[in-house]
Motif scaffolding. Sequence first.
Motif, PDB file in Angstrom:
ATOM      1  N   GLN A  88       0.889  -1.345   0.176  1.00 42.54           N
ATOM      2  CA  GLN A  88      -0.313   0.364   0.358  1.00 42.54           C
ATOM      3  C   GLN A  88       0.970   1.219   0.325  1.00 42.54           C
ATOM      4  O   GLN A  88       2.181   1.402   0.485  1.00 42.54           O
ATOM      5  N   SER A 123      -3.815   3.852  -2.209  1.00 42.17           N
ATOM      6  CA  SER A 123      -3.457   2.173  -3.323  1.00 42.17           C
ATOM      7  C   SER A 123      -2.992   1.072  -3.252  1.00 42.17           C
ATOM      8  O   SER A 123      -2.083   1.306  -1.997  1.00 42.17           O
ATOM      9  N   CYS A 124      -2.866  -0.009  -3.854  1.00 42.60           N
ATOM     10  CA  CYS A 124      -2.621  -1.074  -3.484  1.00 42.60           C
ATOM     11  C   CYS A 124      -2.010  -1.454  -4.190  1.00 42.60           C
ATOM     12  O   CYS A 124      -3.212  -2.241  -5.072  1.00 42.60           O
ATOM     13  N   LYS A 125      -0.722  -2.022  -4.622  1.00 43.93           N
ATOM     14  CA  LYS A 125      -0.230  -2.841  -5.646  1.00 43.93           C
ATOM     15  C   LYS A 125      -0.315  -4.034  -5.461  1.00 43.93           C
ATOM     16  O   LYS A 125       0.383  -4.106  -4.390  1.00 43.93           O
ATOM     17  N   THR A 144      -3.022  -2.487  -9.764  1.00 42.05           N
ATOM     18  CA  THR A 144      -3.023  -1.835  -8.569  1.00 42.05           C
ATOM     19  C   THR A 144      -4.515  -0.976  -8.438  1.00 42.05           C
ATOM     20  O   THR A 144      -5.230  -0.405  -9.147  1.00 42.05           O
ATOM     21  N   TYR A 173      -7.291   0.887  -5.562  1.00 34.96           N
ATOM     22  CA  TYR A 173      -7.516   2.407  -5.382  1.00 34.96           C
ATOM     23  C   TYR A 173      -8.856   2.912  -4.239  1.00 34.96           C
ATOM     24  O   TYR A 173     -10.085   2.269  -4.740  1.00 34.96           O
TER      25      TYR A 173
END
Lengths: 109, 120
Positions: free
Chosen positions: B6, B21-23, B78, B80
Amino acid sequence: EIVMTQSPATLSVSPGERATLSCRASQSVSSNLAWYQQKPGQAPRLLIYGASTRATGIPARFSGSGSGTEFTLTISSLQSEDFAVYYCQQYNNWPPGVTFGQGTRLEIK
Amino acid sequence: EVQLVQSGAEVKKPGESLKISCKGSGYSFTSYWIGWVRQMPGKGLEWMGIIYPGDSDTRYSPSFQGQVTISADKSISTAYLQWSSLKASDTAMYYCARHWGGIVGPSDIWGQGTMVTVSS
């Protein structure tokens, strides 16, 4: 919404003893129930899913049981690293989706 | 290694907008639902909503519908979570988590969390 109620709110147990945590659903969730452990400053970690299946890497001292509306997480012999907050979560269907219990804090007696 | 990473902590003023965000990496990002969970200071976990990055199908908890927007860019793996106008009550830790087994399933992989602080 399915309401999950955990008891007790706080449980004090000595290392080496057994801990039993309870979770009740407001309506049947079948076996679609998970347990998570959260330590301070960390993200939750999946312990149990399907009410009784241990997630990858989870020690055998953790066990889950129950179905329908009543569930239990048992830790057979508490280790120092087990003192944390535990959450149950139902994931029975969509809708209504996923809901968590309010958590049980397991503390050292 | 399967992981969700994140974005970093944010400090914002009330009324400002924000997108965190979260990848995902180490797995097929488009094949699993990603959920967002809120944890207010000293409180429990609250499930906010979920997205399927494969087609951007999105669902919200009734408590969060209209309060936040969940989106995803599958080209960069990603997801969001965004706010158009933050409130002090949005101050919390936010986690993304991979749902294993479908739209409703246990969350087997979690991000490290993004702390959002909203203060004037």
